[in-house]
Design an enzyme around this catalytic site. Structure first.
Site, mmCIF file in Angstrom:
data_model
loop_
_atom_site.group_PDB
_atom_site.id
_atom_site.type_symbol
_atom_site.label_atom_id
_atom_site.label_comp_id
_atom_site.label_asym_id
_atom_site.label_seq_id
_atom_site.Cartn_x
_atom_site.Cartn_y
_atom_site.Cartn_z
ATOM 1 N N ILE A 75 7.031 -23.561 -15.947
ATOM 2 C CA ILE A 75 7.212 -22.577 -16.380
ATOM 3 C C ILE A 75 8.326 -21.978 -16.072
ATOM 4 O O ILE A 75 9.137 -21.629 -16.521
ATOM 5 C CB ILE A 75 6.102 -21.549 -15.777
ATOM 6 C CG1 ILE A 75 4.711 -22.090 -16.311
ATOM 7 C CG2 ILE A 75 6.340 -20.500 -16.364
ATOM 8 C CD1 ILE A 75 3.249 -20.833 -15.012
ATOM 9 N N THR A 105 2.923 -17.377 -10.156
ATOM 10 C CA THR A 105 1.918 -17.861 -9.318
ATOM 11 C C THR A 105 0.069 -17.125 -8.753
ATOM 12 O O THR A 105 0.466 -16.409 -8.724
ATOM 13 C CB THR A 105 2.698 -18.795 -7.881
ATOM 14 O OG1 THR A 105 3.810 -18.586 -8.301
ATOM 15 C CG2 THR A 105 1.695 -19.533 -6.745
ATOM 16 N N ARG A 132 -8.150 -20.316 -10.635
ATOM 17 C CA ARG A 132 -7.678 -20.466 -10.138
ATOM 18 C C ARG A 132 -7.692 -19.926 -8.888
ATOM 19 O O ARG A 132 -6.226 -19.802 -7.320
ATOM 20 C CB ARG A 132 -6.662 -18.897 -10.450
ATOM 21 C CG ARG A 132 -6.745 -19.033 -12.152
ATOM 22 C CD ARG A 132 -6.225 -17.719 -12.466
ATOM 23 N NE ARG A 132 -6.205 -17.267 -14.106
ATOM 24 C CZ ARG A 132 -6.914 -18.033 -14.919
ATOM 25 N NH1 ARG A 132 -8.119 -17.330 -14.796
ATOM 26 N NH2 ARG A 132 -6.457 -17.941 -16.149
ATOM 27 N N ARG A 186 -3.105 -24.738 -11.656
ATOM 28 C CA ARG A 186 -4.476 -25.698 -11.934
ATOM 29 C C ARG A 186 -5.276 -27.520 -12.076
ATOM 30 O O ARG A 186 -4.505 -27.423 -13.793
ATOM 31 C CB ARG A 186 -5.533 -24.756 -12.702
ATOM 32 C CG ARG A 186 -5.872 -23.039 -11.558
ATOM 33 C CD ARG A 186 -7.152 -22.983 -12.572
ATOM 34 N NE ARG A 186 -6.929 -22.004 -13.871
ATOM 35 C CZ ARG A 186 -7.999 -21.375 -15.093
ATOM 36 N NH1 ARG A 186 -9.076 -22.041 -14.352
ATOM 37 N NH2 ARG A 186 -7.167 -20.722 -15.571
ATOM 38 N N ARG A 209 -2.772 -13.038 -25.593
ATOM 39 C CA ARG A 209 -3.992 -14.479 -25.950
ATOM 40 C C ARG A 209 -5.039 -13.194 -27.056
ATOM 41 O O ARG A 209 -5.731 -13.586 -28.099
ATOM 42 C CB ARG A 209 -4.579 -15.048 -25.155
ATOM 43 C CG ARG A 209 -3.979 -15.824 -24.244
ATOM 44 C CD ARG A 209 -3.985 -16.415 -22.907
ATOM 45 N NE ARG A 209 -3.604 -17.729 -22.863
ATOM 46 C CZ ARG A 209 -3.837 -18.694 -21.451
ATOM 47 N NH1 ARG A 209 -4.434 -17.730 -20.130
ATOM 48 N NH2 ARG A 209 -2.257 -19.867 -20.569
ATOM 49 N N ASN A 238 -1.050 -21.810 -1.975
ATOM 50 C CA ASN A 238 0.243 -21.545 -3.271
ATOM 51 C C ASN A 238 -0.170 -19.942 -2.048
ATOM 52 O O ASN A 238 1.656 -19.260 -1.692
ATOM 53 C CB ASN A 238 0.040 -20.543 -4.198
ATOM 54 C CG ASN A 238 -0.343 -21.885 -5.322
ATOM 55 O OD1 ASN A 238 0.600 -22.445 -4.716
ATOM 56 N ND2 ASN A 238 -0.423 -21.363 -6.375
ATOM 57 N N HIS A 257 -6.199 -11.269 -12.444
ATOM 58 C CA HIS A 257 -6.339 -12.152 -13.732
ATOM 59 C C HIS A 257 -7.251 -13.012 -13.630
ATOM 60 O O HIS A 257 -7.274 -13.845 -12.677
ATOM 61 C CB HIS A 257 -4.896 -12.434 -13.466
ATOM 62 C CG HIS A 257 -4.357 -13.831 -14.651
ATOM 63 N ND1 HIS A 257 -4.106 -14.007 -15.551
ATOM 64 C CD2 HIS A 257 -4.221 -15.374 -13.910
ATOM 65 C CE1 HIS A 257 -4.272 -15.188 -16.379
ATOM 66 N NE2 HIS A 257 -3.647 -15.678 -15.296
#
Ligand code: A3D
Length: 322
Positions: free
Chosen positions: A14, A122, A91, A85, A154, A98, A178
């Protein structure tokens, strides 16, 4: 006037795409920061994109670094540092690793760019943006997370395909955390202003097909992980992060769903979760409280509970978190 400065903390899939998009849009000078040991990807990607400059006509500077001092004066920091992932992982499996990354990133930002607008990407997103805010100590309105723009994109893509219309005319609304409990809101999603339930009545689609699209939206990240096998989505997440950065840098006052600190609205007191916000020069300038019906509220509450569970897990791992 000096060009704005965009610091990208994490120069992986990313991070590299963010750098490319920021450069192509000439949003400002870009600093890529990474601590990867297997190669100097921050410098490598920075130089590679800079070398595209003469061909693409890009007049911004790019620099790769592993020294936080280089992010000094950044107007925006977009954080993708950490691990992504792999197939079979949720996640939430990323939490422990993280969280440690958020600690070092939060301290680095606080020491070198305390006036920046932070967009965290993240995962697990809502808990990581909360932890990053805690570790950095920056004002709540200057720290947010990107997820809603991607989840809504999406949803919009799937709806545009289903209706065979331009995705430019499809608006969609996804709220909540999320994760598997995210809340795509059909009533607030439209084709040029016509809400989805009306489109079902008009025979444009069936409730069954709409339900399947909503589920596909919830599983959108896993679908890409399953295809790529080696990592997770990066083009659409980076494009979404850039939209938020641009809204801040250009004071666009965009209404964008993002993980923001909600204190008062939605009956919440001090929780980071996905809600509609106004992003402008003041960072998260407003949290927009929309009316939900009973069913939507129940889905939102479930999502908030899932986020709170992850935040508690963070507190259990790192006792310095209040
Ligand atoms: P990846 O390509 O692995 O890049 C992550 C980079 O972070 C790597 O280059 C690492 O070297 C670097 N890194 C690790 N620790 C540190 C540290 N302490 N300081 C600086 N850099 C560090 O992953 P990616 O770019 O594909 O994904 C990045 C994150 O975004 C992951 O956590 C994903 O799960 C997450 N993600 C979120 C969304 C959302 O919609 C919220 C979507 C897709 C991915």
């Amino acid at each position: 006037m000096a060009r704005p400065k965009i610091a990208l903390i994490g120069a992986g899939q990313i991070g590299g795409t963010l750098a490319h998009l920021a450069a192509i849009k000439e949003l400002g000078d870009v600093v890529l920061f990474d601590i990867a040991e297997e190669g100097d990807i921050a410098r490598g990607k920075g130089l590679d994109i800079a070398e595209a400059g003469p061909v693409a006509g890009i007049d911004v500077a790019l620099k790769g670094t592993n020294d936080y001092a280089d992010i000094a004066g950044a107007d925006v920091c977009i954080v993708t540092a950490g691990v992504a992932r792999k197939p079979g992982m949720s996640r939430d499996d990323l939490l422990g690793i993280n969280l440690k990354v958020m600690k070092s990133v939060g301290e680095g930002i606080a020491a070198h760019a305390p006036d920046t607008f932070v967009i965290c990407i993240t995962n697990p997103l809502d808990a990581m943006v909360w932890a990053l805010r805690e570790f950095s100590g920056l004002p709540h309105n200057m720290v947010c997370g990107m997820a809603g723009v991607l989840d809504s994109a999406r949803f919009r893509h799937f709806l545009a395909e289903e209706f065979d219309v331009s995705m430019r005319d499809v608006t969609a609304f996804v709220l909540g955390g999320h994760g598997d409990t995210m809340v795509p809101l059909a009533r607030y999603s439209t084709v040029a202003g016509i809400p989805l339930p009306d489109l079902v009545e008009m025979g444009w689609t069936t409730q069954e097909k709409l339900d399947a699209i909503i589920q596909r939206t919830r599983d959108g990240g896993a679908e890409i992980v399953g295809l790529l096998k080696t990592g997770s989505a990066f083009y659409a997440p980076a494009t979404s992060g850039i939209e938020m950065a641009e809204a801040y840098l250009k004071d666009q006052k965009r209404l964008l769903p993002c993980a923001a600190h909600v204190d008062g609205a939605y009956g919440l007191n001090g929780t980071y979760v996905g809600v509609p916000t106004i992003i402008g020069a003041g960072g998260i300038e407003r949290v927009v409280e929309i009316k939900m019906n009973k069913e939507e509220q129940a889905m939102f509450d479930k999502s908030v509970d899932a986020v709170k569970g992850l935040v508690d897990a963070c507190r259990g791992i790192d006792s310095s978190l209040g």
